[in-house]
Every structure is written in structure tokens, then in C-alpha cells.
Scaffold this motif. Structure first.
Motif, short mmCIF file in Angstrom:
data_model
loop_
_atom_site.label_atom_id
_atom_site.label_comp_id
_atom_site.label_asym_id
_atom_site.label_seq_id
_atom_site.Cartn_x
_atom_site.Cartn_y
_atom_site.Cartn_z
N UNK A 152 56.54 63.05 33.49
CA UNK A 152 56.18 62.55 34.81
C UNK A 152 55.01 61.59 34.70
N UNK A 153 54.79 60.86 35.76
CA UNK A 153 53.72 59.87 35.75
C UNK A 153 52.37 60.54 35.99
N UNK A 154 51.33 59.89 35.48
CA UNK A 154 49.96 60.37 35.68
C UNK A 154 49.16 59.28 36.38
N UNK A 155 48.27 59.71 37.25
CA UNK A 155 47.33 58.79 37.87
C UNK A 155 46.14 59.59 38.40
N UNK A 156 45.27 58.93 39.15
CA UNK A 156 43.98 59.55 39.48
C UNK A 156 43.74 59.61 40.97
N UNK A 157 43.13 60.74 41.40
CA UNK A 157 42.83 60.90 42.82
C UNK A 157 41.44 60.36 43.18
N UNK A 158 40.62 60.03 42.18
CA UNK A 158 39.30 59.44 42.46
C UNK A 158 39.25 58.01 41.95
N UNK A 159 40.33 57.27 42.20
CA UNK A 159 40.48 55.93 41.63
C UNK A 159 39.37 54.97 42.03
N UNK A 160 38.82 55.12 43.22
CA UNK A 160 37.88 54.13 43.75
C UNK A 160 36.43 54.59 43.67
N UNK A 161 36.15 55.54 42.80
CA UNK A 161 34.79 56.10 42.75
C UNK A 161 33.78 55.14 42.13
N UNK A 162 34.15 54.47 41.05
CA UNK A 162 33.28 53.46 40.44
C UNK A 162 34.14 52.49 39.62
N UNK A 163 33.49 51.57 38.94
CA UNK A 163 34.24 50.57 38.18
C UNK A 163 35.12 51.22 37.12
N UNK A 164 34.59 52.21 36.41
CA UNK A 164 35.34 52.84 35.33
C UNK A 164 36.59 53.54 35.86
N UNK A 165 36.48 54.25 36.97
CA UNK A 165 37.65 54.95 37.50
C UNK A 165 38.70 53.94 37.99
N UNK A 166 38.25 52.80 38.51
CA UNK A 166 39.21 51.76 38.92
C UNK A 166 39.96 51.22 37.70
N UNK A 167 39.23 50.95 36.62
CA UNK A 167 39.88 50.41 35.43
C UNK A 167 40.80 51.44 34.79
N UNK A 168 40.37 52.69 34.78
CA UNK A 168 41.18 53.77 34.23
C UNK A 168 42.48 53.89 35.03
N UNK A 169 42.39 53.74 36.35
CA UNK A 169 43.56 53.82 37.21
C UNK A 169 44.51 52.65 36.95
N UNK A 170 43.96 51.45 36.79
CA UNK A 170 44.80 50.29 36.45
C UNK A 170 45.49 50.50 35.11
N UNK A 171 44.75 51.05 34.16
CA UNK A 171 45.29 51.33 32.83
C UNK A 171 46.48 52.29 32.92
N UNK A 172 46.31 53.39 33.65
CA UNK A 172 47.37 54.38 33.78
C UNK A 172 48.54 53.86 34.60
N UNK A 173 48.25 53.06 35.61
CA UNK A 173 49.34 52.50 36.42
C UNK A 173 50.23 51.60 35.56
N UNK A 174 49.61 50.80 34.71
CA UNK A 174 50.37 49.93 33.81
C UNK A 174 51.16 50.76 32.81
N UNK A 175 50.52 51.79 32.27
CA UNK A 175 51.11 52.60 31.20
C UNK A 175 52.29 53.43 31.70
N UNK A 176 52.04 54.24 32.74
CA UNK A 176 53.04 55.22 33.17
C UNK A 176 54.04 54.66 34.18
N UNK A 177 53.61 53.74 35.03
CA UNK A 177 54.51 53.23 36.06
C UNK A 177 55.42 52.12 35.56
N UNK A 178 54.98 51.41 34.51
CA UNK A 178 55.74 50.23 34.08
C UNK A 178 56.17 50.29 32.61
N UNK A 179 55.25 50.64 31.72
CA UNK A 179 55.58 50.56 30.30
C UNK A 179 56.47 51.70 29.83
N UNK A 180 56.15 52.94 30.20
CA UNK A 180 56.98 54.06 29.73
C UNK A 180 58.42 53.96 30.24
#
Length: 642
Positions: free
Chosen positions: A364-392
Motif C-alpha cells: 500500500x502507499x505511504x504518506x504523512x499526516x503532518x506534511x505541512x509542519x515544516x520544510x523537511x516534512x513538506x520535502x519528505x511528503x513530496x519524496x513519498x508522493x513521487x515514490x509510492x504514488x507514481x514510481x512503484x
């Protein structure tokens, strides 16, 4: 399914003794019929009475003694004379032998258990009743050494080529030595030509890497639309009575603060709680988390599995140990802070129903519920969105081996056991298992159901986590490249190509980026004269394409990744992904150093740092026990002990 005579009689006993109210009994009977389970299983999934009270009435109905295995423990030497897998399946355990008569405890007395006990322990066996949790704990105590050894070494002993216990094999050492020697000789006798060849190889690799990722996103973007609708439609039509038993493994270490959130998230699953076999997998020495779990007074479907101390102390070792005591037909791993979508298990069952028989795992896909907390969580969310939603999904469509994510991978438990489950020496055991499944002839599917996690809010914590992942990718690449001919025969040309670029590219891009950044810096400061001898015109043009088009494409893909979830406000942050790449480079060099100096060390990621955790904890505590029928009040205080 109509209630059997045993369920009706036990329900009547509980009602007569005041352990249940009329409303509770009616609700439990309705659930038992709707879920196609026994009344006992339903009551174990509720906190209306203690497990001891429930089993007392089971013993009364069958006219058998109820024993407490904590005060009357089993004889471990006697227990070890029998097959632990069979005892776990039938929920029986021999306690003692006197005069040729074996006293056997069971948590499921009845005709089937009686036949099993007579066949296994002898016709003169004496039968007593004990709770299922006490029987499981007694089995773990008797077989702790054997199962602890198997959890660590089963894969290495039975399939050593697939184990990361040996970091680098002698042929790999020879190959590395030969390549390094050839490179040094080239530098000594033809330095310019050697560096040109090296530049050509790395430039072509970079080009292939970003083109492959672009192809994955293009294919994966539309790969799941039809199948997702079909899976969602069947998931809604699945009847509770037809759903299989499901084991949920939750490995934790020093995370007592997130336990209430975890328990509530699992209760919120749209799946019959009585059909869940939930194992909270804890290290034996993690007293704080064990104490916190016991204080939660969880339903009887929750079980605390205590993993004996051994090295390496890793998540896969803990899961291997707990797997010995699993009861489900399917199995999923969730991390402590996970919040899966409520219909995820149903969707997975539907996906298995619609998949080919060789499908062994659904990711199943993974993503984050605190995506907008700071810059790092936003980048981590973009990373996972690319990885699990599109690449896998793209990997699945192309038939390339899929490196699993660390959580929300759902397995057919029989296949998992046949393959000796996870490699405890690989610190990214999930990615390794995904590649191993493909090599063994099984298929991994990807479906549109998301589990939300807590994104790292701290850069040092993120680097610890990412360096472990990259180190595990290094281990996985080394393990599965040991037999290149076997790899090619088992996964095909596209599989090998994808493995090299997806696993190898993830590793090399982090390690090589600073070298090319430095070359670019030199060119900016001193001009082209300093690097011109090493970059013939074709290589220079290709490098320029990599710099502009390649990096531009990756930035663009990062920006469009959240569009699938309509998180368009995150897209502009994709422009800053270069800073995220710098962090990945730091993590990659740390991973390389640890691969050499401490390959099996598991760097712990600290959870609960997000400001959202406090709110989640408050919500979980406010929701309470999460009973399916909140309007039905308990007959008395107390709950099923775990």
C-alpha cells in the motif's frame, strides 16, 4: 451463520452470572453471526469482561478445570517434545506428565481440539482450560532460544545466497579489487583517458537514471486507475463472514508514547476486530513500552510478544520471532505511528482475490499526516508522493522487482514462512524481501490505499533514518548482484535494468552528486579550461543535458507528485528539492561508512516529535476503548488483559 450450541450456552452462563448485560449479549450474538466467528472470539474483541471471567465460563460449560499458567507453569522440557507450530495452531500445550497421563491446556476446548489432543498427547490425556494469551506466552517461554536463533539465522542457514550476513562475498571482493586496480593503473599510465572513460560511464549512468525515473512516472501515473476502481468496488461488496483472519505485526522499541494512537488506529479499521490477530512486538528489555502496553488493558485480540535479546537487534529479527506465533491467513506490518485508511485490509483482500495466484504481497502507499509542519516534512511528503504514488506503480506495470516500503506491506503468510521471511542482517529488510520475492517467482502488487505516518520534523533524526535506508539499499544491491546470471534468469532483462537503476541509482546518486557539484563549481570559478581535457565535446554536451534537463525533470517530477492527491499547495516547494538532495548526500556517505564499520547497526528513528502527536494522543485517549457498540455500557469495570 447461526450460533452453535456452545456459544449459546456460554452466552447464557455469562448473562446468568451478571458478566454481560442483555444488550451486550444480543450485540455479541449478532456480531458472531455476521462475522462468522464464535461468540468467544467476539467477546475477546470487546472489553465487556475480563479474559479470566470469559474463560471461567468456557471451562464451566465444558466441565473442565481452569488453570492459571502464571502460577502453574508448564514443564518446558515436556513442551519442547512437541511441534510448536502445531501447538500454536491448535492452541494447546502440555503442562505435566504423571503416571503416563499428560495434562494438556487448551483455550479452545471442543470436539476438534479433543481429537487433536488424543492423537498428539495420548488417549488418556487430562484436559484443562487456560487463556489463549497464557498458552502463547508459555510456548514463547519454552521455545525462546530455538525461535530466537531461527529469527536471526534461518535465512542465512537455509538460503545463504539471499542473506546479508556476509556483507561482501569473496567474488565481490575480487571484482572490487580488480576494478579499483584497473582504475589506479589507468591513472598511473593514462590519466586523461582514464578520467574521460570514467566521465563517460558516470554521465551515461546519470542520463539513464533520470530517463528511467521519468519513464516510471509516465507509466505509473495511469497504471492503477482501472484496477483501483475494481478493487474499491469489490472491497465494498465483501461480506464480513467471508473475510480471512488477519495477523497485524507492530514492532516497536522505546515508543510508549504512541501506543494509545496505535491501538485506536487499529480499532478504527473497517474489519471485524474478532478476525484480527494483533501482535505488539517488543524487545524483552524494553520495560517502559511493555508496562505502557499492559496499562492500556487492551482487548483480547491484542498480544504482547516479548522478543529475547540477541544480535543483531533489528526490526526484521523481531518480526521473524513474532511470525512463529501468528494465526492469520494474511499478515501486515504497521509501524507504531501508522494510521492506515480504514478500508485498507478489505482492499487488500479484494486485490488478492483479483490477482494471479503467484501474487505474494500487496504494497500500500505511504504518506504523512503532518506534511505541512515544516520544510523537511513538506520535502519528505513530496519524496513519498513521487515514490509510492507514481514510481512503484510504474515498477509494477513494467514487471520490475519492487522494493517494499517499511510498513503496510501485506503478505500471504504461507509464502512468507516458506521464504524464511525477513533478513535480520539487512537494515532495509522490506526492500530486500521485495526483490527476493520476485527472484523466487512471486509477484508484488501495489494498490491505491494509503497509510499515514509521522514525517520526521528533525534533520538529525531524518539523516539517521535515511542513512539506515540507504545502507540497507547497499546491502540489498550487494546481496542480489552476487549471482547476476541467476538474477537475469529470474527477473528478466527489464527487471535487471530496473534493479540497477532503481536500487543502484538511489545509492550512486547520493554518493556521486557532490563530485559533480564540485566539478560544476570549478567550472563556474575558473572557467572551462580546467576541465576541458576530461570532457570531450560529446561528453560535455551530455553532461550539460544532465545538468539542465535531468535535474530540471527531477525537480518537475517532484513538483507534480502531490497533484495526484490534490495537495497543490505543496508543489511550489519542489523548487527547493536541491537542499533535500544535499541532505540525502550526507545520509549516503554516512550509510557507506556504516556499511564498512558497522553494517548491521539499526539506527533508531525517534517518533512522537511532531506537534501533531499530542493532539493524536488526546484524541485516542478521548475515544477510549473503541468499542463497536458505544451505546452498550459494560456490565462491570475491567477489560481483557494483554
Amino acid at each position: 451463520m447461526a450460533l452453535d450450541a456452545e456459544s449459546e450456552a456460554i452466552g447464557t452462563l455469562l448473562l446468568e452470572r451478571g458478566a454481560l448485560t442483555v444488550d451486550q449479549l444480543v450485540a455479541a450474538e449478532d456480531l458472531a453471526e455476521g462475522w462468522n466467528v464464535s461468540l468467544v472470539q467476539v467477546l475477546l474483541s470487546r472489553r465487556w469482561l475480563t479474559t479470566q471471567e470469559l474463560y471461567a465460563q468456557i471451562a464451566t460449560y465444558h466441565d473442565l478445570p481452569l488453570v492459571d499458567l502464571t502460577s502453574e507453569p508448564a514443564n518446558d522440557d515436556l513442551v519442547r517434545c512437541f511441534d510448536p507450530a502445531v501447538m500454536n495452531r491448535f492452541a494447546t500445550i502440555p503442562l505435566k506428565e504423571e503416571g503416563g497421563i499428560v495434562t494438556v491446556a487448551t483455550s479452545r476446548p471442543g470436539p476438534q481440539s479433543l481429537l487433536h489432543i488424543r492423537d498428539t498427547y495420548g488417549p488418556r490425556s487430562r484436559i484443562v482450560v487456560a487463556t489463549h494469551l497464557q498458552i502463547s506466552a508459555a510456548l514463547q517461554q519454552a521455545f525462546r532460544d530455538r525461535h530466537s536463533h531461527d529469527a536471526v539465522f534461518a535465512l542465512a542457514e537455509q538460503d545463504p545466497d539471499m542473506s546479508a550476513q556476509q556483507v561482501v562475498t569473496p567474488p565481490q571482493v575480487l571484482l572490487i579489487y580488480a576494478v579499483l586496480s584497473l582504475f589506479l593503473l589507468g591513472l598511473a599510465f593514462a590519466p586523461v583517458a582514464t578520467l574521460i572513460v570514467l566521465n563517460v560511464c558516470l554521465t551515461v549512468f546519470y542520463t539513464g537514471n533520470f530517463l528511467f525515473k521519468g519513464l516510471l512516472v509516465w507509466i505509473g501515473g495511469a497504471a492503477q486507475e482501472t484496477s483501483s476502481r475494481a478493487i474499491a468496488a469489490e472491497a465494498q461488496l465483501l461480506r464480513d463472514e467471508d473475510l480471512p483472519a488477519y495477523t497485524v505485526l507492530v514492532p516497536m522499541f522505546r515508543e510508549p508514547e504512541v501506543l494509545p494512537i496505535l491501538a485506536q488506529a487499529l480499532r478504527n479499521l473497517n474489519y471485524p476486530l474478532a478476525k484480527l490477530d494483533i501482535k505488539i512486538v517488543l524487545e524483552e528489555g524494553d520495560h517502559d513500552t511493555i508496562e505502557a502496553a499492559e496499562k492500556l488493558d487492551l482487548e483480547g485480540v491484542f498480544e504482547i510478544v516479548r522478543v529475547p535479546p540477541s544480535h543483531p537487534q533489528t526490526k526484521p529479527k523481531a518480526c521473524n520471532y513474532a511470525l512463529r506465533y501468528a494465526h492469520g491467513d494474511l499478515l501486515v506490518i504497521y509501524d507504531a505511528e501508522d494510521k492506515p485508511e480504514p478500508d485498507q485490509l478489505r482492499k487488500v483482500v479484494a486485490a488478492f482475490n483479483q490477482s494471479s495466484p503467484d501474487t505474494a504481497c500487496i504494497q500500500c502507499r505511504l504518506n504523512y499526516y503532518n506534511a505541512r509542519e515544516n520544510w523537511l516534512t513538506r520535502m519528505f511528503t513530496l519524496d513519498y508522493s513521487l515514490w509510492f504514488d507514481l514510481m512503484l506503480p510504474g515498477l509494477e506495470r513494467m514487471g520490475v522487482p519492487i522494493p517494499l516500503g517499511g510498513t503496510s506491506n501485506h503478505f500471504r503468510i504461507d509464502v512468507l514462512r516458506d521464504l524464511n521471511a525477513w533478513d535480520p542482517f539487512n537494515v532495509t529488510e522490506d526492500a530486500d524481501l521485495g526483490i527476493r520475492l520476485t527472484q523466487k517467482g512471486y509477484r508484488v502488487g501495489v494498490i491505491d490505499s494509503t497509510t499515514y505516518e509521522e514525517a520526521n520534523v528533525s534533520i538529525p533524526n531524518w539523516i539517521r533514518q535515511r542513512s539506515r535506508w540507504i545502507k540497507g539499499y547497499m546491502q540489498t544491491f550487494l546481496v542480489h548482484s552476487r549471482r547476476p546470471v541467476h538474477l537475469w534468469r529470474s527477473v528478466g532483462s527489464a527487471g535487471v535494468f530496473g534493479f540497477v537503476f532503481f536500487i543502484g541509482g538511489t545509492i550512486l546518486s547520493g554518493l556521486l552528486n557532490p563530485i559533480f557539484w564540485a566539478i560544476f563549481g570549478v567550472w563556474m570559478v575558473v572557467g572551462a579550461d580546467a576541465i576541458e581535457p576530461y570532457f570531450p565535446l560529446p561528453v560535455l554536451y551530455l553532461s550539460l543535458i544532465n545538468l539542465l534537463a535531468g535535474n530540471g525533470l527531477l525537480i518537475y517530477l517532484t513538483m507534480v507528485a502531490p497533484f495526484r492527491r490534490r495537495w497543490t499547495d505543496l508543489a511550489p516547494w519542489g523548487i527547493t528539492v536541491v537542499g533535500y538532495w544535499v541532505l540525502m548526500t550526507v545520509a549516503a556517505y554516512k550509510a557507506l561508512w556504516q556499511l564498512i564499520s558497522n553494517p548491521f547497526y539499526w539506527e533508531k528513528t525517534q517518533h512522537g516529535l511532531s506537534k501533531h502527536t499530542a493532539a493524536e494522543l488526546a484524541d485516542a485517549q478521548m475515544d477510549g476503548p473503541g468499542m463497536a457498540d458505544p451505546d452498550i455500557a459494560p456490565a462491570q469495570a475491567g477489560g481483557a488483559g494483554a
